[in-house]
Design a protein around this motif. Structure first.
Motif, short mmCIF file in Angstrom:
data_model
loop_
_atom_site.label_atom_id
_atom_site.label_comp_id
_atom_site.label_asym_id
_atom_site.label_seq_id
_atom_site.Cartn_x
_atom_site.Cartn_y
_atom_site.Cartn_z
N ALA A 76 0.89 -1.20 0.07
CA ALA A 76 -0.08 -0.07 0.10
C ALA A 76 0.91 1.16 -0.08
O ALA A 76 2.10 1.18 0.03
N ARG A 121 -1.90 3.81 4.84
CA ARG A 121 -2.18 2.45 5.04
C ARG A 121 -0.87 1.35 4.95
O ARG A 121 -0.61 0.43 5.59
N TYR A 151 0.66 1.22 8.22
CA TYR A 151 -0.07 0.34 9.14
C TYR A 151 -0.16 -1.21 8.91
O TYR A 151 0.27 -1.92 9.74
N VAL A 152 -0.15 -1.57 7.44
CA VAL A 152 -0.10 -3.00 7.23
C VAL A 152 1.32 -3.49 7.50
O VAL A 152 1.49 -4.62 7.93
N ILE A 176 -6.83 -6.49 4.94
CA ILE A 176 -6.53 -5.07 5.41
C ILE A 176 -6.12 -4.03 4.40
O ILE A 176 -6.37 -2.79 4.33
N ASN A 177 -5.26 -4.61 3.29
CA ASN A 177 -5.01 -3.72 2.34
C ASN A 177 -5.69 -3.79 0.99
O ASN A 177 -5.40 -3.10 0.09
N ALA A 200 -8.41 -3.06 -0.30
CA ALA A 200 -9.19 -1.65 -0.52
C ALA A 200 -8.28 -0.54 -1.25
O ALA A 200 -8.58 0.24 -1.73
N GLY A 201 -7.12 -0.77 -0.86
CA GLY A 201 -5.92 0.27 -1.17
C GLY A 201 -5.29 -0.10 -2.50
O GLY A 201 -4.27 0.57 -2.89
N ILE A 228 -7.13 1.29 13.03
CA ILE A 228 -7.28 0.82 11.80
C ILE A 228 -8.38 1.87 11.01
O ILE A 228 -8.08 1.92 9.75
N SER A 281 -6.07 4.67 9.22
CA SER A 281 -5.41 3.99 8.24
C SER A 281 -6.18 3.58 6.99
O SER A 281 -5.49 3.57 5.95
N CYS A 282 -7.16 2.56 7.30
CA CYS A 282 -7.96 2.04 6.41
C CYS A 282 -9.52 2.30 6.65
O CYS A 282 -10.22 1.85 7.30
N GLU A 288 -12.09 2.38 5.24
CA GLU A 288 -13.32 1.54 4.81
C GLU A 288 -13.86 1.07 5.97
O GLU A 288 -15.08 0.41 5.73
#
Length: 382
Positions: free
Chosen positions: A230, A234, A237-238, A271-272, A274-275, A367, A370-371, A373
């Motif tokens: 990402a 993000r 975070y990931v 977790i990622n 969506a990015g 979360i 950073s994410c 969604e």
């Protein structure tokens, strides 16, 4: 030879920080070494059994990952790819028992030293995660796990003139002294034609006064797979421990000096995912030639994309269809993972929430920041 044979079975070696040894990284460890001689391990009954099975045209369970990929037929298995790229290593007169100690392929990960705490990783492959978990348990530890076996290291270093293909992964390979020792030995012997592949988080390009560009400038056949999942917040975070500004600068350097020698290799998880399009757009802006994102996280189950609500996954597929060719292999694989691979159970979904909440508490992260969604879909993960 039958179509079930594999170069790795006769000439490969994969070593993990926990001492697991196998023919390649797709296998679960076939044994765990301590004081054993690696030559004896490679000639053991178990290894002979696998090779004989291949010669008999049978699909040994130890190699099920490749067999499953070949049955799906969507992407080529590592066995197929490596056999095709190195047909000269396939012998027509092969037998199950080895008659020498020569290695042609090495995947050497004897240490878990790493500077990140990726959410899809674990302590066996990250010293930082190991140290974090030790702290949670009030145990004093730096989290480092390494194989201490002089026979193994000597076996590998003595094979440097024979090895045609090296694969370095983590931990973080550019923090691993053995990696640097191997590069120095290749340099000393002027073996610049060897195939070298990396899986690195691209956070470090130097080590104790040495810069990897000094070796890469001489080597003729190397490739870097940069594990970037990402961008921006993000990414941090990931893959906790990421400094996005640092990664950004290293990407600029790679694009400037070695644009054809690297690819972005993303792990796709709940977790990622969506990015992913945001990452694609960023890489397009940079002019990055290759981006691989077929590596979906399957274990642990609670990080697989199927923990996400069905309606949301359908939205992601629709969005991806607007971004790339729907007839491409990449899109078909993406759609199959999001809509046809319902591996997550209700327990997995609850485990995902528990896992994220625990990590956020320990690391002081959130979360939803950073994410974002997850603000709208969190309550629907049931």
């Amino acid at each position: 030879m039958t179509n079930k044979t594999c170069i790795f079975a006769w000439s490969g070696l994969h070593v993990t920080p926990l001492g697991g040894v196998s023919m390649c990284c797709e296998q679960a460890p076939l044994t765990t070494i301590t004081d054993q001689k690696i030559a004896e391990v490679r000639r053991s009954d178990k290894w002979n059994e696998i090779r004989q099975s291949m010669l008999d045209g049978k699909e040994h369970p130890a190699c099920k990952k490749c067999w499953n990929l070949e049955k799906d037929g969507i992407v080529k298995s590592p066995r197929e790819l490596y056999n095709r790229a190195n047909p000269y290593l396939l012998k027509n007169d092969a037998v199950a028992e080895l008659d020498n100690d020569i290695l042609f392929v090495i995947d050497y990960r004897q240490s878990n030293i790493c500077n990140m705490k990726c959410l899809s990783c674990y302590s066996g492959l990250s010293s930082m995660i190991g140290a974090e978990e030790a702290k949670e348990q009030n145990i004093k530890s730096n989290g480092v796990i390494e194989i201490v076996n002089s026979d193994l290291e000597n076996y590998v270093m003595n094979n440097i003139p024979n090895i045609k293909s090296f694969y370095f992964a983590g931990g973080e390979p550019l923090m691993n002294p053995v990696h640097w020792n191997m590069l120095a030995e290749l340099d000393r012997l002027s073996l610049y034609d060897r195939r070298i592949d990396y899986n690195t988080n691209l956070s470090k390009l130097d080590y104790k006064g040495k810069h990897v560009f000094d070796y890469w400038d001489k080597l003729q056949n190397w490739r870097v797979g940069a594990s970037i999942d990402a961008i921006g917040n993000r990414a941090e975070y990931v893959r906790y421990g990421t400094d996005w500004n640092n990664i950004d600068q290293n990407l600029i350097q790679m694009q400037k000096y070695y644009p054809t020698n690297y690819a972005i290799t993303s792990c796709v998880s709940a977790i990622n995912v969506a990015g992913l399009i945001e990452l694609m757009d960023d890489l397009d802006r940079r002019g990055v030639i290759e981006h691989k994102w077929s590596n979906f996280v399957y274990m642990p189950n609670y990080l697989h994309v199927s923990i996400l609500p069905r309606y949301y996954r359908e939205q992601l597929v629709t969005t991806m269809a607007d971004r790339i060719d729907i007839n491409s292999t990449g899109f078909k694989f993406f759609k199959n993972q999001l809509l046809n691979n319902e591996k997550a159970t209700s327990k997995d979904k609850q485990d995902f929430k528990t896992y994220i909440q625990r990590k956020d508490s320990v690391r002081g992260t959130n979360i939803f920041d950073s994410c974002p969604e997850f603000i709208n879909i969190w309550d629907d993960i049931t």
